[in-house]
Write a protein that holds these residues in place. Structure first.
Motif, PDB file in Angstrom:
ATOM      1  N   PHE A 238     -10.552  14.334   0.402  1.00 58.60           N
ATOM      2  CA  PHE A 238      -9.892  14.884   1.584  1.00 58.60           C
ATOM      3  C   PHE A 238     -10.264  14.109   2.844  1.00 58.60           C
ATOM      4  O   PHE A 238      -9.417  13.809   3.683  1.00 58.60           O
ATOM      5  CB  PHE A 238     -10.274  16.358   1.728  1.00 58.60           C
ATOM      6  CG  PHE A 238      -9.769  17.019   2.970  1.00 58.60           C
ATOM      7  CD1 PHE A 238      -8.409  17.150   3.211  1.00 58.60           C
ATOM      8  CD2 PHE A 238     -10.663  17.537   3.906  1.00 58.60           C
ATOM      9  CE1 PHE A 238      -7.939  17.777   4.362  1.00 58.60           C
ATOM     10  CE2 PHE A 238     -10.206  18.160   5.052  1.00 58.60           C
ATOM     11  CZ  PHE A 238      -8.842  18.282   5.286  1.00 58.60           C
ATOM     12  N   SER A 239     -11.545  13.771   2.968  1.00 61.46           N
ATOM     13  CA  SER A 239     -12.006  13.058   4.162  1.00 61.46           C
ATOM     14  C   SER A 239     -11.463  11.641   4.247  1.00 61.46           C
ATOM     15  O   SER A 239     -11.365  11.070   5.338  1.00 61.46           O
ATOM     16  CB  SER A 239     -13.539  13.032   4.194  1.00 61.46           C
ATOM     17  OG  SER A 239     -14.054  12.237   3.142  1.00 61.46           O
ATOM     18  N   LEU A 240     -11.102  11.061   3.103  1.00 62.56           N
ATOM     19  CA  LEU A 240     -10.594   9.680   3.087  1.00 62.56           C
ATOM     20  C   LEU A 240      -9.078   9.607   3.278  1.00 62.56           C
ATOM     21  O   LEU A 240      -8.536   8.516   3.482  1.00 62.56           O
ATOM     22  CB  LEU A 240     -10.962   9.000   1.759  1.00 62.56           C
ATOM     23  CG  LEU A 240     -12.445   8.719   1.538  1.00 62.56           C
ATOM     24  CD1 LEU A 240     -12.658   8.137   0.144  1.00 62.56           C
ATOM     25  CD2 LEU A 240     -12.988   7.761   2.599  1.00 62.56           C
ATOM     26  N   ALA A 241      -8.399  10.749   3.221  1.00 62.49           N
ATOM     27  CA  ALA A 241      -6.936  10.730   3.255  1.00 62.49           C
ATOM     28  C   ALA A 241      -6.376  10.200   4.575  1.00 62.49           C
ATOM     29  O   ALA A 241      -5.485   9.350   4.579  1.00 62.49           O
ATOM     30  CB  ALA A 241      -6.395  12.131   2.964  1.00 62.49           C
ATOM     31  N   SER A 242      -6.887  10.696   5.698  1.00 58.87           N
ATOM     32  CA  SER A 242      -6.381  10.219   6.992  1.00 58.87           C
ATOM     33  C   SER A 242      -6.711   8.749   7.245  1.00 58.87           C
ATOM     34  O   SER A 242      -5.848   7.987   7.708  1.00 58.87           O
ATOM     35  CB  SER A 242      -6.911  11.097   8.132  1.00 58.87           C
ATOM     36  OG  SER A 242      -6.287  12.361   8.101  1.00 58.87           O
ATOM     37  N   PRO A 243      -7.965   8.282   6.952  1.00 56.07           N
ATOM     38  CA  PRO A 243      -8.209   6.838   7.044  1.00 56.07           C
ATOM     39  C   PRO A 243      -7.294   6.016   6.146  1.00 56.07           C
ATOM     40  O   PRO A 243      -6.871   4.920   6.518  1.00 56.07           O
ATOM     41  CB  PRO A 243      -9.684   6.712   6.606  1.00 56.07           C
ATOM     42  CG  PRO A 243     -10.289   8.022   6.968  1.00 56.07           C
ATOM     43  CD  PRO A 243      -9.216   9.031   6.718  1.00 56.07           C
ATOM     44  N   LEU A 244      -6.971   6.558   4.959  1.00 55.24           N
ATOM     45  CA  LEU A 244      -6.032   5.867   4.077  1.00 55.24           C
ATOM     46  C   LEU A 244      -4.665   5.753   4.741  1.00 55.24           C
ATOM     47  O   LEU A 244      -4.012   4.700   4.676  1.00 55.24           O
ATOM     48  CB  LEU A 244      -5.909   6.622   2.751  1.00 55.24           C
ATOM     49  CG  LEU A 244      -4.861   6.082   1.759  1.00 55.24           C
ATOM     50  CD1 LEU A 244      -5.194   4.653   1.343  1.00 55.24           C
ATOM     51  CD2 LEU A 244      -4.779   6.993   0.530  1.00 55.24           C
ATOM     52  N   GLY A 245      -4.231   6.816   5.409  1.00 58.81           N
ATOM     53  CA  GLY A 245      -2.964   6.770   6.140  1.00 58.81           C
ATOM     54  C   GLY A 245      -2.985   5.729   7.237  1.00 58.81           C
ATOM     55  O   GLY A 245      -1.991   5.035   7.476  1.00 58.81           O
ATOM     56  N   MET A 246      -4.128   5.585   7.900  1.00 59.00           N
ATOM     57  CA  MET A 246      -4.255   4.581   8.952  1.00 59.00           C
ATOM     58  C   MET A 246      -4.148   3.171   8.373  1.00 59.00           C
ATOM     59  O   MET A 246      -3.471   2.306   8.931  1.00 59.00           O
ATOM     60  CB  MET A 246      -5.587   4.754   9.679  1.00 59.00           C
ATOM     61  CG  MET A 246      -5.755   3.876  10.897  1.00 59.00           C
ATOM     62  SD  MET A 246      -7.239   4.280  11.851  1.00 59.00           S
ATOM     63  CE  MET A 246      -8.521   3.847  10.683  1.00 59.00           C
ATOM     64  N   VAL A 247      -4.816   2.950   7.229  1.00 60.25           N
ATOM     65  CA  VAL A 247      -4.762   1.639   6.577  1.00 60.25           C
ATOM     66  C   VAL A 247      -3.334   1.335   6.119  1.00 60.25           C
ATOM     67  O   VAL A 247      -2.812   0.228   6.327  1.00 60.25           O
ATOM     68  CB  VAL A 247      -5.731   1.590   5.380  1.00 60.25           C
ATOM     69  CG1 VAL A 247      -5.513   0.321   4.569  1.00 60.25           C
ATOM     70  CG2 VAL A 247      -7.171   1.664   5.863  1.00 60.25           C
ATOM     71  N   LEU A 248      -2.690   2.319   5.518  1.00 60.23           N
ATOM     72  CA  LEU A 248      -1.313   2.120   5.064  1.00 60.23           C
ATOM     73  C   LEU A 248      -0.390   1.846   6.253  1.00 60.23           C
ATOM     74  O   LEU A 248       0.533   1.024   6.153  1.00 60.23           O
ATOM     75  CB  LEU A 248      -0.828   3.358   4.301  1.00 60.23           C
ATOM     76  CG  LEU A 248      -1.476   3.612   2.946  1.00 60.23           C
ATOM     77  CD1 LEU A 248      -0.995   4.928   2.354  1.00 60.23           C
ATOM     78  CD2 LEU A 248      -1.176   2.462   1.983  1.00 60.23           C
ATOM     79  N   GLY A 249      -0.643   2.538   7.371  1.00 54.49           N
ATOM     80  CA  GLY A 249       0.159   2.304   8.562  1.00 54.49           C
ATOM     81  C   GLY A 249       0.025   0.895   9.091  1.00 54.49           C
ATOM     82  O   GLY A 249       0.957   0.340   9.682  1.00 54.49           O
ATOM     83  N   ASP A 250      -1.144   0.300   8.878  1.00 54.33           N
ATOM     84  CA  ASP A 250      -1.373  -1.077   9.315  1.00 54.33           C
ATOM     85  C   ASP A 250      -0.719  -2.096   8.392  1.00 54.33           C
ATOM     86  O   ASP A 250      -0.178  -3.107   8.847  1.00 54.33           O
ATOM     87  CB  ASP A 250      -2.873  -1.365   9.376  1.00 54.33           C
ATOM     88  CG  ASP A 250      -3.426  -1.244  10.785  1.00 54.33           C
ATOM     89  OD1 ASP A 250      -2.627  -1.341  11.732  1.00 54.33           O
ATOM     90  OD2 ASP A 250      -4.638  -1.059  10.930  1.00 54.33           O
ATOM     91  N   PHE A 251      -0.772  -1.848   7.089  1.00 56.36           N
ATOM     92  CA  PHE A 251      -0.384  -2.872   6.130  1.00 56.36           C
ATOM     93  C   PHE A 251       1.033  -2.724   5.579  1.00 56.36           C
ATOM     94  O   PHE A 251       1.573  -3.668   5.014  1.00 56.36           O
ATOM     95  CB  PHE A 251      -1.387  -2.910   4.976  1.00 56.36           C
ATOM     96  CG  PHE A 251      -2.718  -3.485   5.373  1.00 56.36           C
ATOM     97  CD1 PHE A 251      -2.893  -4.863   5.473  1.00 56.36           C
ATOM     98  CD2 PHE A 251      -3.787  -2.653   5.680  1.00 56.36           C
ATOM     99  CE1 PHE A 251      -4.116  -5.396   5.845  1.00 56.36           C
ATOM    100  CE2 PHE A 251      -5.009  -3.170   6.059  1.00 56.36           C
ATOM    101  CZ  PHE A 251      -5.178  -4.553   6.149  1.00 56.36           C
ATOM    102  N   ILE A 252       1.617  -1.546   5.724  1.00 54.48           N
ATOM    103  CA  ILE A 252       3.010  -1.380   5.300  1.00 54.48           C
ATOM    104  C   ILE A 252       3.894  -1.597   6.514  1.00 54.48           C
ATOM    105  O   ILE A 252       3.819  -0.865   7.503  1.00 54.48           O
ATOM    106  CB  ILE A 252       3.251   0.024   4.704  1.00 54.48           C
ATOM    107  CG1 ILE A 252       2.424   0.200   3.436  1.00 54.48           C
ATOM    108  CG2 ILE A 252       4.728   0.226   4.394  1.00 54.48           C
ATOM    109  CD1 ILE A 252       2.562   1.569   2.800  1.00 54.48           C
ATOM    110  N   LEU A 253       4.700  -2.607   6.460  1.00 54.00           N
ATOM    111  CA  LEU A 253       5.528  -2.984   7.601  1.00 54.00           C
ATOM    112  C   LEU A 253       6.796  -2.139   7.615  1.00 54.00           C
ATOM    113  O   LEU A 253       7.807  -2.472   6.994  1.00 54.00           O
ATOM    114  CB  LEU A 253       5.868  -4.478   7.535  1.00 54.00           C
ATOM    115  CG  LEU A 253       4.672  -5.432   7.583  1.00 54.00           C
ATOM    116  CD1 LEU A 253       5.128  -6.873   7.436  1.00 54.00           C
ATOM    117  CD2 LEU A 253       3.900  -5.251   8.887  1.00 54.00           C
TER     118      LEU A 253
END
Length: 212
Positions: A141-156
């Protein structure tokens, strides 16, 4: 447990509501060429959050389910719904904005953290009885929002797609924050301490937004 979470929930809900009004909505409509369409996506986000809460049982705004056993499928539904919501939230922290540099939306970051804290307590209370497996769920659960941030950076994503996600999360925040207020006063009695806590949350949002 639920009573102990009530005031922190009101504080977090007030902050989240205030930051949605003074930051997310103005930013969202300032970068849109079609405000009516953006408003439609905000509405979709509002009801999408309601749909997710059908599966999450409202854990994201502090619902604690210790009075009844939660089935394995019920726990799975809660985790999946929370993950979807959290990943979408994380994408907010990576968007370009006319108001702040990329990755410098500190007011949004604080809002996500404040609203995740009581949600994490509620999640752990709901998952009691799982032993060490509950800790793994908390880490996920704690990693979900950071994962969203990473995906937001790398998915164009296209500008339109980013705007849609932004609007949907805006609607989600409106649903969560207003639900917290409604559930904090089940008998329509909003006492002085609740009013002061909610004002404190809103004032903090204003200070963080305009001073940091």
């Amino acid at each position: 447990m639920k009573q102990n979470l009530r005031l922190p929930l009101i504080f977090a809900g007030s902050y989240l509501f205030a930051i949605t009004i003074i930051h997310i909505i103005p930013e969202l409509f300032s970068i849109s060429l079609n405000p009516s369409r953006v408003g439609l996506y905000v509405l979709i986000g509002f009801f999408m959050q309601q749909f997710l809460e059908y599966f999450s049982s409202g854990v994201e705004h502090g619902h604690v389910h210790t009075h009844k056993a939660v089935s394995t499928s019920g726990r799975f539904s809660i985790i999946v719904a929370l993950m979807i919501h959290s990943i979408l939230e994380g994408t907010l922290l990576t968007h370009d904005s006319p108001f702040h540099e990329k990755h410098e939306s500190y007011s949004l970051l604080l809002g996500i953290v404040l609203h995740k804290m009581p949600a994490a307590f509620a999640l752990m209370a709901t998952m009691q009885g799982l032993g060490k497996r509950a800790v793994y769920i908390l880490i996920l659960f704690s990693l979900a929002s950071p994962l969203g941030m990473v995906l937001g950076d790398f998915i164009l994503l296209s500008e339109d797609a980013v705007l849609i996600v932004f609007a949907i999360v805006c609607g989600s925040f409106l649903h969560i924050s207003t639900t917290i207020f409604v559930e904090a006063s089940p008998e329509h009695h909003f006492g002085l301490n609740k009013i002061l806590i909610s004002l404190l949350g809103a004032v903090l949002a204003i200070l963080v937004e305009f001073m940091i």
